[in-house]
Enzyme design. Structure first.
Site, short mmCIF file in Angstrom:
data_model
loop_
_atom_site.label_atom_id
_atom_site.label_comp_id
_atom_site.label_asym_id
_atom_site.label_seq_id
_atom_site.Cartn_x
_atom_site.Cartn_y
_atom_site.Cartn_z
N ASP A 168 2.37 -6.02 8.10
CA ASP A 168 1.16 -5.19 8.03
C ASP A 168 -0.02 -6.14 7.86
OD1 ASP A 168 -1.04 -3.67 7.17
OD2 ASP A 168 0.25 -2.16 6.22
N PHE A 202 0.87 -1.18 0.00
CA PHE A 202 0.00 0.00 0.00
C PHE A 202 0.91 1.23 0.00
CE2 PHE A 202 -2.73 3.19 2.06
CZ PHE A 202 -3.87 3.07 1.27
N ARG A 243 -12.79 -4.69 -6.75
CA ARG A 243 -12.50 -5.45 -5.54
C ARG A 243 -13.79 -5.80 -4.81
NH1 ARG A 243 -8.31 -3.16 -1.37
NH2 ARG A 243 -10.08 -1.78 -1.06
N TYR A 289 -10.60 -0.93 11.17
CA TYR A 289 -11.87 -0.52 10.56
C TYR A 289 -12.28 -1.41 9.39
CZ TYR A 289 -8.33 2.20 7.97
OH TYR A 289 -7.20 2.59 7.30
N LYS A 290 -11.50 -2.43 9.08
CA LYS A 290 -11.87 -3.35 7.99
C LYS A 290 -12.60 -4.55 8.59
CE LYS A 290 -8.27 -1.99 4.67
NZ LYS A 290 -7.79 -0.76 5.29
#
Length: 396
Positions: free
Chosen positions: A195, A126, A371, A220-221
Site C-alpha cells: 500500500d 490503516f 500529524r 489525493y495525497k
C-alpha cells in the site's frame, strides 16, 4: 528576524523546487496536511471546465473516443508509473484504494496457488486495509495473521500465500523497508502487496527494481489529484497473464463491447479494471499530474527536500516548543522516515484546533498524535519555521 527565520529564508532561496509552488492554488495558510489531501494544482479548474462544458456538454458520447475517455485508466497509470518506479503498461487507474486492496489481495492469494492458506497483514495498518484483509481471508479460506512489519520475516512460512504491507505508517510516518521485506516474502514463496498511499509522490518506491508483485495507492495525497480521486493498481508485468481479479467486470473483458455471457480477461494491466471509469475525477487527476511533467521535477529531488523540510521542522520544534511538551514518534533516521512528522501531545485534539485557528493546518489522530505532512512541491522552509513557532506559542 529570528535566527531560524533567517535560516529558513536562506533555505528557500536555495530551493530548486521553490518555483513549483506557483503551480498550486495557495493562500497565507501554512498547509501541512497534504498527507491527507493535497493542494489544488492551478491547472485543474480549467481542465475540469473543459471536460464538463466541451467534452461532456458538446461532444457527449463521442468523448469516449474523441477525448480519450476510454483509454484514460491506462494512460494516467502510465503517468503515475515513473513516480513509483514502474515501466509503462503495469498500472491501471480507477476505483478506490479499498477496492484495489481487495482486488490485489484476493488476486495475490490466487497467484500463490494450492497449499498456501495464510494471509499476513501489517497489524499497524490503516483500519480499512485490515478490514479488507479479514474479509479476503474469510472469502478465500485463509487464516489471517496480523504482525508488525518488523515481525514479518519471522512470520513467513510455506503456508503463507500473501502479505499486505504499508510502505509508510499513516500514524507515525515510519518508512518500512520495501526492498528487504519484498525479498523476504519472495524467499518464502509468497506474493507481496504494498500500500503506497503515504509514499507515492513523496519518495522513491522502486516497484520494478525491487520486484514488487502487486501494489495499490491513492492519488489525493502527495499526487494532489483531489478529494476522492481514483486510486490505482500495479500488477507486475510477469504476473499479468495469471492475475485473476475477484471483481471481473465488462471493462476488463477481452471484448468489452462483445457483451458475452462468459468472462475472458483482457491482456495486461487492463484486467485490473472493473466498471465504467469515473471520468470527471480521473481527468482532474490527469491535469494534476501535469505538474510533474511541466517542471521536470525528479522524485529524487522531492525526497531530498522532504527530508530537509522534516529535519528543519524538528529543529524548529526543539527550539520553539517547551521541553517535554511534545514527543516525536517519527523515526529520526532518514531511511526510516516518510514525508510526515508525528508529534505525541497529551491534548493533541485541542492543540490542532488552535493551530488551525492560527493558520497552521495539520491533522489530529486519536488519541494523542499531531500529524504534519510535508509536500515538497509547495511547502517551503518558511512555512515549516512558522508552523513550529505557532506550535510553541499554542502549547505554552
Amino acid at each position: 528576524m529570528s535566527e531560524l527565520a533567517a535560516e529558513a529564508e536562506k533555505l528557500d532561496a536555495a530551493d530548486e523546487l521553490a518555483g513549483v509552488r506557483a503551480q498550486f492554488v495557495l493562500d497565507d495558510v501554512v498547509y501541512l496536511d497534504g498527507n491527507s489531501l493535497g493542494a489544488l494544482p492551478a491547472g485543474v479548474p480549467g481542465r475540469v471546465e473543459d471536460v464538463v462544458r466541451r467534452q461532456w456538454g458538446e461532444l457527449r458520447i463521442r468523448s469516449w473516443d474523441e477525448s480519450g475517455w476510454w483509454t484514460a485508466p491506462e494512460r494516467i497509470g502510465d503517468r503515475i508509473a515513473p513516480l513509483v518506479g514502474a515501466a509503462a503498461g503495469q498500472i491501471v487507474v480507477g476505483d478506490s484504494t479499498s477496492v484495489n486492496v481487495f482486488k490485489a489481495l484476493v488476486g495475490a492469494v490466487r497467484l500463490a496457488g494450492e497449499g498456501r492458506d495464510e494471509i499476513v497483514v501489517d497489524a499497524t495498518t490503516f483500519p480499512t486495509d485490515g478490514y479488507i484483509a479479514e474479509s479476503a481471508a474469510r472469502m478465500t479460506g485463509c487464516t489471517l495473521r496480523p504482525v508488525t512489519p518488523a515481525e514479518v520475516p519471522g512470520a513467513l512460512g510455506d503456508r503463507t500465500a500473501a502479505v499486505l504491507l504499508n510502505h509508510v505508517d499513516y500514524r507515525t510516518g515510519r518508512l518500512h523497508d520495501l526492498p528487504a521485506l519484498t525479498a523476504a516474502v519472495h524467499v518464502a514463496g509468497a506474493v507481496v502487496v504494498w500500500d503506497l498511499c503515504h509514499s507515492a509522490g513523496a519518495l522513491p518506491v522502486g516497484l520494478d527494481e525491487h520486484g514488487v508483485d502487486l501494489a495499490v495507492g491513492c492519488t489525493y495525497k502527495y499526487l494532489n489529484g483531489g478529494p476522492g480521486s481514483p486510486a490505482y493498481l500495479y500488477v507486475r508485468r510477469s504476473l499479468q497473464d495469471r492475475f485473476d481479479s475477484p471483481l471481473p467486470g465488462w471493462n476488463s473483458h477481452a471484448e468489452p463491447f462483445g457483451m458475452r455471457p462468459a468472462y475472458e480477461p483482457a491482456a495486461g494491466a487492463v484486467r485490473g479494471r472493473v466498471g465504467t471509469p469515473d471520468i470527471l475525477s480521473m481527468l482532474a487527476l490527469e491535469a494534476a499530474l501535469e505538474v510533474w511533467d511541466g517542471t521536470g521535477v525528479s522524485i529524487g529531488a522531492v525526497r531530498a527536500k522532504s527530508l530537509a523540510l522534516s529535519d528543519f521542522f524538528l529543529k524548529c520544534v526543539e527550539s520553539y516548543v517547551p521541553a517535554g511538551r511534545v514527543e516525536s514518534v517519527t523515526p529520526a533516521a532518514h531511511a526510516e522516515r516518510g514525508s510526515q512528522v508525528a508529534l505525541r501531545c497529551p491534548d493533541a485534539g485541542d492543540v490542532m484546533k488552535r493551530l488551525i485557528e492560527r493558520g497552521v493546518v495539520g491533522d489530529f489522530r486519536h488519541p494523542d498524535v499531531l500529524r504534519f505532512g510535508f509536500t515538497p512541491l509547495y511547502v517551503g522552509f518558511a512555512d515549516v519555521e512558522r508552523a513550529a513557532r505557532v506550535l510553541g506559542d499554542v502549547v505554552r
